[in-house]
Design a protein around this motif. Structure first.
Motif, short mmCIF file in Angstrom:
data_model
loop_
_atom_site.label_atom_id
_atom_site.label_comp_id
_atom_site.label_asym_id
_atom_site.label_seq_id
_atom_site.Cartn_x
_atom_site.Cartn_y
_atom_site.Cartn_z
N LYS A 1 50.61 47.50 37.28
CA LYS A 1 49.43 46.92 37.91
C LYS A 1 48.97 45.69 37.11
CE LYS A 1 44.97 48.56 39.62
NZ LYS A 1 44.07 49.72 39.68
N GLN A 2 48.91 45.85 35.79
CA GLN A 2 48.46 44.75 34.95
C GLN A 2 49.45 43.58 35.00
OE1 GLN A 2 45.36 44.94 33.41
NE2 GLN A 2 45.73 42.75 33.24
N ASN A 3 50.75 43.89 35.01
CA ASN A 3 51.77 42.83 35.11
C ASN A 3 51.54 42.00 36.36
OD1 ASN A 3 54.76 44.43 33.69
ND2 ASN A 3 52.91 43.67 32.76
N LEU A 4 51.30 42.67 37.48
CA LEU A 4 51.11 41.95 38.75
C LEU A 4 49.83 41.13 38.71
CD1 LEU A 4 52.17 44.60 41.42
CD2 LEU A 4 53.55 42.88 40.31
N ILE A 5 48.76 41.73 38.14
CA ILE A 5 47.49 41.01 38.06
C ILE A 5 47.63 39.78 37.16
CG2 ILE A 5 45.16 41.17 37.09
CD1 ILE A 5 45.07 44.03 38.16
N ASP A 6 48.45 39.91 36.11
CA ASP A 6 48.64 38.79 35.19
C ASP A 6 49.48 37.67 35.81
OD1 ASP A 6 47.12 39.85 33.20
OD2 ASP A 6 48.77 40.84 32.18
N GLY A 7 50.08 37.94 36.96
CA GLY A 7 50.78 36.84 37.63
C GLY A 7 52.28 37.00 37.74
N LEU A 8 52.78 38.23 37.60
CA LEU A 8 54.19 38.49 37.87
C LEU A 8 54.28 38.88 39.34
CD1 LEU A 8 56.58 38.58 35.79
CD2 LEU A 8 56.40 41.04 35.86
N SER A 9 55.25 38.34 40.07
CA SER A 9 55.35 38.77 41.47
C SER A 9 56.12 40.09 41.50
CB SER A 9 56.06 37.72 42.31
OG SER A 9 57.43 37.69 42.00
N LYS A 10 56.01 40.80 42.63
CA LYS A 10 56.71 42.08 42.73
C LYS A 10 58.21 41.87 42.62
CE LYS A 10 53.13 44.60 45.09
NZ LYS A 10 52.62 45.23 46.30
N TYR B 1 50.74 35.12 43.56
CA TYR B 1 51.10 35.46 42.18
C TYR B 1 51.07 34.24 41.27
CZ TYR B 1 55.99 33.81 42.43
OH TYR B 1 57.11 33.05 42.53
N ASP C 1 50.51 50.64 47.34
CA ASP C 1 49.27 50.14 46.72
C ASP C 1 49.16 50.72 45.33
OD1 ASP C 1 48.46 48.70 48.95
OD2 ASP C 1 47.48 50.45 49.84
N LEU C 2 48.70 49.90 44.41
CA LEU C 2 48.60 50.39 43.02
C LEU C 2 47.17 50.69 42.64
CD1 LEU C 2 51.11 47.85 41.61
CD2 LEU C 2 51.43 50.29 41.64
N LYS D 1 50.16 52.41 34.01
CA LYS D 1 49.58 51.43 34.94
C LYS D 1 49.85 50.00 34.50
CE LYS D 1 46.00 53.97 37.29
NZ LYS D 1 44.65 53.92 37.79
N THR D 2 50.86 49.81 33.69
CA THR D 2 51.14 48.45 33.23
C THR D 2 51.74 47.61 34.34
OG1 THR D 2 53.07 49.46 32.22
CG2 THR D 2 51.31 48.81 30.76
N LEU E 1 47.48 33.62 40.43
CA LEU E 1 46.91 34.59 39.49
C LEU E 1 47.15 34.18 38.04
CD1 LEU E 1 47.56 38.05 41.16
CD2 LEU E 1 45.45 36.76 41.00
N LYS F 1 52.16 35.01 32.03
CA LYS F 1 51.30 33.93 32.52
C LYS F 1 51.88 32.55 32.24
CE LYS F 1 46.74 36.13 32.54
NZ LYS F 1 46.42 36.02 33.96
N LEU G 1 43.81 40.58 43.97
CA LEU G 1 44.66 40.50 42.78
C LEU G 1 46.09 40.95 43.06
CD1 LEU G 1 42.15 41.75 40.07
CD2 LEU G 1 42.95 39.43 40.43
N VAL H 1 47.55 43.67 44.14
CA VAL H 1 48.10 45.00 43.90
C VAL H 1 47.81 45.97 45.05
CG1 VAL H 1 48.22 44.88 41.40
CG2 VAL H 1 46.12 45.63 42.45
#
Lengths: 300, 277
Positions: B93-102, A71, B276-277, B90-91, A74, A103, A51, A53
């Motif tokens: 982490k959620q932002n990245l998981i939702d598909g925002l790149s770093k 990304y 790492d998050l 920890k948002t 995802l 998204k 995922l 992270v």
């Protein structure tokens, strides 16, 4: 079959500890995968890597055939991790609107998904006012906003009360019934046994089993017996060429066959020797027992 | 770009303390106008601040850019906390998981920094223009547009300062500690300057070295405007001193601060990428 995720020798080291050790598996569309392992076996780290992270130390993975960057891929995935992470000062609806923006999906889905998790009447309340169960359900709604091709759930019932567990489980069944691919990480085995078609078993970061649940649970089973004359029963069982081992535990006798053996066949064989059975049952090991056997075997 | 702006804007708007701080910041910026109201009238001593020439074009650009910069700490708190909160909730982490790149995550923050700095600069421009038009002794267009480089310097200064805050918020992950570190860093620069003055070898000019320190470089962009005031320079002449201080905006300082902007951006990205998050 369409491959959704392909993982190849994925490894993560934290200092001298190897949290995930050369994991390789692939996820096909339409199946439901369980990821099993005790606490600290590397489940969350593995999910963190796929995922985006957690940075892998070695190996690689690719989403949807590797045509997109992680990304971008995802955006087609829905995932919730151990704890629901939202902006505490924002309302549920606003939090979901933000997820829609990230998204890049239309905001029209928000109502529908809140309805699915039964939070529609609380949508204008701030996230920080939610109970643990509601937070978890909001996380599920959020993960479903993009109608994901795969839903990843990491310990979705962790920390919930029995009612919350039942609610979350119902939602998972509902989603699974629609044919969505699911990857469910859990240490609760009955949870996995109930919904999953495939399992990946991890222990100390190592993959010790990957395949269909049926292959793991279907062995030849075993028989539970009791008779008026226990000594005769034991003798008869030991003489039977289809029985591999016989064990006596308490008042019951356990017989393990060496090939598929029908209950009628055994019953006839014993009756013909004049043994009067008071109890006869064929049993299969549960996933839990199989899991314990697997992890014990690999410890050695 | 619009998407990143909207993502960050919604986060900021929903947070009440951010809203209050940003509101307070702009009210304080407007309050520069209140200086005009400073007026003493005690018998023989008549003093009206607005008549001391501080609102004359083009001096007003310099004066207001200098005064306005003091309030930037309000926005610094907002930027540090909006970054540190992403970690504590920890948002990120959620932002990245939702598909925002770093990189997108970092850019959404920088878009916000750019917007805040731009709005603040515009604000200073408007407030100065209005005050100038009311109180300035010279209202010729050619004089009004003189010295506008102070506003450019002000903008770059804010960008770099906020970039520093973003970097600290990301690196330290706790708002209070990040702001504390900012204070310590300020002292550290002062300490280094003292050490350089005291101990630097002949071939090394302490001033030149000190010029590249980030906070000092930012403060050099818009130097104090008071010695340019006629009242002050008259006073200096009377006591026999000569004011030779150069208070102009210097290109080299602009380049140094722009370089710091880039360094903060790159360092922040480096941390985001590796952690790492």
């Amino acid at each position: 079959m369409e491959t959704i995720l392909n993982v190849n020798e994925l490894t993560k080291k934290f200092g001298h500890i190897t949290a995930v050790n050369q994991l390789s598996f692939s996820i096909e569309k339409g199946n439901i995968y369980g990821m099993l392992g005790p606490n600290g076996s590397g489940k969350s780290t593995t999910l963190g890597m796929i995922l985006n992270v957690v940075n892998p130390t070695g190996g690689n993975f690719s989403w949807f055939g590797g045509t997109q960057s992680t990304y971008q891929a995802l955006k087609r995935v829905g995932a919730i991790i151990e704890r629901p992470n939202f902006y505490p000062f924002m309302t549920a609806a606003k939090n979901l609107r933000l997820v829609c923006r990230i998204k890049e999906v239309p905001q029209s889905k928000i109502e529908e998904k809140l309805e699915l998790v039964d939070l529609l009447d609380r949508k204008h309340d701030k996230f920080k006012t939610y109970s643990v169960g509601m937070k978890q359900r909001l996380a599920i709604a959020s993960a479903l906003l993009n109608d994901p091709e795969i839903l990843i759930l990491d310990e979705p019932t962790n920390g919930l009360d029995p009612k919350g567990i039942a609610q979350v489980r119902d939602i998972i069944f509902k989603i699974a019934a629609k044919g969505t691919t699911i990857l469910l990480a859990s240490h609760l085995l009955d949870e996995v046994e109930k919904v999953c078609s495939h399992v990946l078993v991890l222990q100390k970061g190592k993959q010790i089993y990957f395949g269909p649940v049926t292959a793991l649970t279907t062995d030849h089973g075993y028989f539970e017996l009791d008779a008026t004359d226990d000594a005769a029963l034991l003798e008869a069982l030991e003489e039977n060429k289809h029985i591999k081992t016989v064990e006596r535990q308490g008042t019951l006798v356990f017989a393990f066959p060496n090939k598929a053996l029908e209950i009628e066949t055994l019953s006839k064989a014993l009756t013909s020797k004049g043994i009067v059975l008071t109890h006869l049952a064929k049993k299969h090991k549960s996933l839990e027992e199989q899991f314990l056997i697997l992890t014990k075997k690999n410890k050695r | 770009m619009k998407r990143l702006f909207l993502i960050e804007f919604e986060k900021l708007r929903a947070n009440r303390s951010s809203r209050i701080l940003i509101g307070a910041y702009f009210i304080l910026l407007t309050s520069i106008a209140l200086i005009a109201a400073i007026k003493f009238d005690i018998g023989p001593i008549k003093f009206h601040m607005a008549e001391q020439g501080i609102f004359n074009f083009p001096y007003i650009w310099h004066f207001n850019a200098y005064i306005g910069a003091w309030f930037k700490i309000f926005l610094a708190v907002v930027i540090v906390s909006m970054t540190a909160n992403e970690y504590s909730n920890k948002t990120i982490k959620q932002n990245l998981i939702d598909g925002l790149s770093k990189r997108e995550f970092l850019h959404s923050k920088w878009v916000m920094i750019f917007s805040l700095a731009a709005i603040s600069t515009l604000f200073i421009f408007v407030v100065s223009m209005i005050l100038g038009l009311i109180y300035s002794n010279y209202n010729e267009f050619s004089i009004i547009i003189q010295d506008l480089e102070y506003l450019v310097a002000y903008f770059i200064k804010l960008m770099a300062f906020f970039g520093f805050c973003l970097f600290l918020g990301t690196a330290i992950k706790r708002s209070a500690f990040a702001l504390g570190f900012l204070g310590i860093w300020q002292m550290f620069e002062g300490f280094c300057y003292g050490m350089l003055k005291w101990q630097s070898p002949e071939w090394l000019n302490a001033e030149d070295v000190f010029r590249i320190f980030p906070l000092n470089a930012m403060s050099n962009l818009v130097r104090e405007p008071f010695s340019r005031l006629s009242a002050v320079s008259n006073l200096a002449e009377q006591v026999g001193g000569q004011m030779t201080k150069n208070t102009n905006v210097q290109l080299l300082d602009m380049l140094i601060v722009s370089a710091w902007c880039y360094i903060f951006y790159a360092l922040t990205y480096h941390i985001l990428k590796r952690r790492d998050l």
